[in-house]
Design a protein around this motif. Structure first.
Motif, PDB file in Angstrom:
ATOM      1  N   ILE A  85       0.636  -1.050  -0.041  1.00 50.56           N
ATOM      2  CA  ILE A  85       0.197  -0.013   0.158  1.00 50.56           C
ATOM      3  C   ILE A  85       0.844   1.362  -0.025  1.00 50.56           C
ATOM      4  CG2 ILE A  85      -1.679   1.382   1.361  1.00 50.56           C
ATOM      5  CD1 ILE A  85      -2.935  -1.516   2.239  1.00 50.56           C
ATOM      6  N   GLY A  86       1.795   1.294   0.881  1.00 50.32           N
ATOM      7  CA  GLY A  86       2.591   2.439   0.896  1.00 50.32           C
ATOM      8  C   GLY A  86       2.413   3.646   1.764  1.00 50.32           C
ATOM      9  N   THR A  87       3.215   4.498   1.505  1.00 50.60           N
ATOM     10  CA  THR A  87       3.183   5.735   2.254  1.00 50.60           C
ATOM     11  C   THR A  87       1.898   6.819   1.794  1.00 50.60           C
ATOM     12  OG1 THR A  87       4.651   6.972   0.976  1.00 50.60           O
ATOM     13  CG2 THR A  87       5.616   5.938   2.803  1.00 50.60           C
ATOM     14  N   GLY A  88       1.468   7.718   2.595  1.00 47.41           N
ATOM     15  CA  GLY A  88       0.383   8.474   2.093  1.00 47.41           C
ATOM     16  C   GLY A  88      -0.783   8.721   2.791  1.00 47.41           C
ATOM     17  N   ALA A  89      -1.954   8.052   2.554  1.00 47.02           N
ATOM     18  CA  ALA A  89      -3.108   8.435   3.072  1.00 47.02           C
ATOM     19  C   ALA A  89      -3.162   7.350   4.319  1.00 47.02           C
ATOM     20  CB  ALA A  89      -4.401   7.922   2.104  1.00 47.02           C
ATOM     21  N   GLY A  90      -3.619   8.029   5.592  1.00 44.03           N
ATOM     22  CA  GLY A  90      -3.608   7.546   6.715  1.00 44.03           C
ATOM     23  C   GLY A  90      -3.909   8.260   7.921  1.00 44.03           C
ATOM     24  N   PRO A  91      -4.072   8.147   9.139  1.00 45.88           N
ATOM     25  CA  PRO A  91      -4.570   8.903  10.249  1.00 45.88           C
ATOM     26  C   PRO A  91      -3.758  10.159  10.385  1.00 45.88           C
ATOM     27  CG  PRO A  91      -3.965   6.717  10.862  1.00 45.88           C
ATOM     28  CD  PRO A  91      -3.603   6.778   9.648  1.00 45.88           C
ATOM     29  N   ILE A 169       2.014   6.771  25.036  1.00 41.60           N
ATOM     30  CA  ILE A 169       0.933   5.917  25.260  1.00 41.60           C
ATOM     31  C   ILE A 169       1.040   4.747  24.105  1.00 41.60           C
ATOM     32  CG2 ILE A 169      -1.663   5.464  25.464  1.00 41.60           C
ATOM     33  CD1 ILE A 169      -1.849   8.318  26.313  1.00 41.60           C
ATOM     34  N   LEU A 170       1.069   3.566  24.431  1.00 42.42           N
ATOM     35  CA  LEU A 170       1.302   2.343  23.523  1.00 42.42           C
ATOM     36  C   LEU A 170      -0.169   2.463  22.873  1.00 42.42           C
ATOM     37  CD1 LEU A 170       3.227   0.426  22.631  1.00 42.42           C
ATOM     38  CD2 LEU A 170       2.527  -1.311  24.183  1.00 42.42           C
ATOM     39  N   GLY A 171      -0.202   1.920  21.858  1.00 41.78           N
ATOM     40  CA  GLY A 171      -1.483   1.444  21.053  1.00 41.78           C
ATOM     41  C   GLY A 171      -1.463   0.192  20.667  1.00 41.78           C
ATOM     42  N   THR A 176      -4.161  -3.158  12.888  1.00 36.90           N
ATOM     43  CA  THR A 176      -5.275  -3.002  13.467  1.00 36.90           C
ATOM     44  C   THR A 176      -5.628  -1.608  13.730  1.00 36.90           C
ATOM     45  OG1 THR A 176      -5.033  -4.908  14.735  1.00 36.90           O
ATOM     46  CG2 THR A 176      -6.594  -3.161  15.932  1.00 36.90           C
ATOM     47  N   TYR A 177      -4.426  -0.588  13.955  1.00 39.72           N
ATOM     48  CA  TYR A 177      -4.693   0.743  14.095  1.00 39.72           C
ATOM     49  C   TYR A 177      -5.086   1.416  12.614  1.00 39.72           C
ATOM     50  CZ  TYR A 177      -2.924   5.578  14.739  1.00 39.72           C
ATOM     51  OH  TYR A 177      -2.889   7.201  14.795  1.00 39.72           O
ATOM     52  N   TYR A 178      -4.699   0.947  11.646  1.00 34.08           N
ATOM     53  CA  TYR A 178      -4.848   1.365  10.087  1.00 34.08           C
ATOM     54  C   TYR A 178      -6.280   1.052  10.015  1.00 34.08           C
ATOM     55  CZ  TYR A 178      -3.991   3.183   5.570  1.00 34.08           C
ATOM     56  OH  TYR A 178      -3.689   3.919   4.552  1.00 34.08           O
ATOM     57  N   ASP A 179      -6.581  -0.419  10.054  1.00 35.62           N
ATOM     58  CA  ASP A 179      -7.993  -0.734  10.023  1.00 35.62           C
ATOM     59  C   ASP A 179      -8.881   0.004  10.735  1.00 35.62           C
ATOM     60  OD1 ASP A 179      -8.040  -2.937   8.257  1.00 35.62           O
ATOM     61  OD2 ASP A 179      -7.416  -4.318  10.057  1.00 35.62           O
ATOM     62  N   THR A 180      -8.619   0.378  12.065  1.00 36.69           N
ATOM     63  CA  THR A 180      -9.531   1.163  12.844  1.00 36.69           C
ATOM     64  C   THR A 180      -9.965   2.509  12.068  1.00 36.69           C
ATOM     65  OG1 THR A 180      -9.079   0.155  14.821  1.00 36.69           O
ATOM     66  CG2 THR A 180     -10.245   2.019  15.161  1.00 36.69           C
ATOM     67  N   TRP A 181      -8.788   3.246  11.778  1.00 32.74           N
ATOM     68  CA  TRP A 181      -8.930   4.433  11.097  1.00 32.74           C
ATOM     69  C   TRP A 181      -9.695   4.429   9.684  1.00 32.74           C
ATOM     70  CZ3 TRP A 181      -6.767   5.770   6.076  1.00 32.74           C
ATOM     71  CH2 TRP A 181      -7.032   6.917   5.609  1.00 32.74           C
ATOM     72  N   LEU A 182      -9.511   3.393   8.894  1.00 29.57           N
ATOM     73  CA  LEU A 182     -10.438   3.269   7.680  1.00 29.57           C
ATOM     74  C   LEU A 182     -11.825   2.923   8.065  1.00 29.57           C
ATOM     75  CD1 LEU A 182      -8.099   0.934   5.420  1.00 29.57           C
ATOM     76  CD2 LEU A 182      -9.071   2.935   4.777  1.00 29.57           C
ATOM     77  N   ARG A 184     -13.507   3.820  10.693  1.00 28.68           N
ATOM     78  CA  ARG A 184     -14.288   4.955  11.231  1.00 28.68           C
ATOM     79  C   ARG A 184     -14.417   6.043  10.471  1.00 28.68           C
ATOM     80  NH1 ARG A 184     -11.412   5.450  17.173  1.00 28.68           N
ATOM     81  NH2 ARG A 184     -12.027   3.416  18.242  1.00 28.68           N
ATOM     82  N   SER A 185     -13.313   6.099   9.520  1.00 27.68           N
ATOM     83  CA  SER A 185     -13.475   7.264   8.507  1.00 27.68           C
ATOM     84  C   SER A 185     -14.631   6.975   7.510  1.00 27.68           C
ATOM     85  CB  SER A 185     -12.192   7.340   7.634  1.00 27.68           C
ATOM     86  OG  SER A 185     -11.034   7.510   8.476  1.00 27.68           O
ATOM     87  N   ILE A 186     -14.745   5.651   7.054  1.00 24.12           N
ATOM     88  CA  ILE A 186     -15.809   5.243   6.180  1.00 24.12           C
ATOM     89  C   ILE A 186     -16.990   5.336   6.688  1.00 24.12           C
ATOM     90  CG2 ILE A 186     -16.782   3.341   4.788  1.00 24.12           C
ATOM     91  CD1 ILE A 186     -13.929   2.643   4.144  1.00 24.12           C
ATOM     92  N   ASP A 187     -17.144   5.022   8.081  1.00 25.48           N
ATOM     93  CA  ASP A 187     -18.497   5.053   8.621  1.00 25.48           C
ATOM     94  C   ASP A 187     -18.832   6.532   8.888  1.00 25.48           C
ATOM     95  OD1 ASP A 187     -20.700   4.350  10.603  1.00 25.48           O
ATOM     96  OD2 ASP A 187     -19.438   5.532  12.210  1.00 25.48           O
ATOM     97  N   GLN A 188     -18.031   7.506   9.317  1.00 22.57           N
ATOM     98  CA  GLN A 188     -18.341   8.947   9.379  1.00 22.57           C
ATOM     99  C   GLN A 188     -18.725   9.631   8.133  1.00 22.57           C
ATOM    100  OE1 GLN A 188     -16.178  11.157  12.548  1.00 22.57           O
ATOM    101  NE2 GLN A 188     -14.820   9.237  12.698  1.00 22.57           N
TER     102      GLN A 188
END
Length: 202
Positions: A85-91, A169-171, A176-182, A184-188
């Motif tokens: 996928i690469g660099t770029g789109a993300g949180p 703060i550890l995440g 999983t972090y990137y999945d969650t961003w995707l 939540r973003s699509i949902d909103q």
């Protein structure tokens, strides 16, 4: 590449396509913002003005250069993500570009990250310059704060939220972090009425 990992990354790529459909650049916003002398604001998602929901996969040579500079291999899932996928789109402002990753890839990344779920950015020692080892900065949050990827130690592969001058703060693990961003973003962006601005919170 592991079949389950390949399938997971393919799902991410498909959801990134959906995100681009839901949040295309708005020509009228670019025009009006330019006339006001400010940065174009053509997207609903915070940070998308910088990365435009685009990604740039890294080559094997680039991945090898990062690992050579750090003196340690990238966590496997993150390495596969950068290759597929690469660099770029993300949180926030997105996954840092290759040049920024390479700049921050130092031998300090090979030293074990502190244990625990959270800790102070500064330890209080006279020569303390703040948390500097065991992670690679990968996302700019703004105001000097960042998200790092733990590259050495028991929590290798997890993200760490770093508030400069305050605490870390550890995440979860990176995918999983990137999945969650995707998700939540699509949902909103899919809500009615459509939001005028979406800001990502860890």
């Amino acid at each position: 590449m592991d079949e389950s990992l390949d399938s997971r990354l393919a799902g991410m790529a498909a959801r990134l396509d959906r995100l681009r459909e839901l949040d295309p650049p708005k020509r009228e916003a670019f025009s009006s913002m330019r006339t006001a002398g400010r940065r174009p604001g053509g997207y609903i998602m915070f940070g998308a003005d910088r990365h435009g929901h685009r990604n740039q996969p890294l080559t094997e040579a680039q991945l090898g250069a990062l690992e050579g500079a750090m003196g340690v291999a990238l966590p496997g899932d993150f390495r596969a993500f950068l290759e597929r996928i690469g660099t770029g789109a993300g949180p926030f402002y997105g996954i840092d570009r290759y040049q920024a990753l390479l700049r921050d890839a130092t031998p300090e990344c090979a030293r074990p990250f502190p244990t625990g779920e959270r800790g102070p950015f500064f330890t209080g020692d006279d020569d303390d310059d703040g948390l500097e080892h065991g992670y690679l900065p990968i996302i700019e949050r703004g105001c000097g704060d960042e998200v790092g990827l733990v590259t050495a130690g028991p929590r290798r592969g997890h993200v760490v939220n770093i508030d400069m001058g305050d605490q870390w703060i550890l995440g979860p693990d990176f995918l999983t972090y990137y999945d969650t961003w995707l998700d939540r973003s699509i949902d909103q962006l899919s809500r009615t009425p459509r939001p005028t601005h979406v800001y990502w919170v860890l």
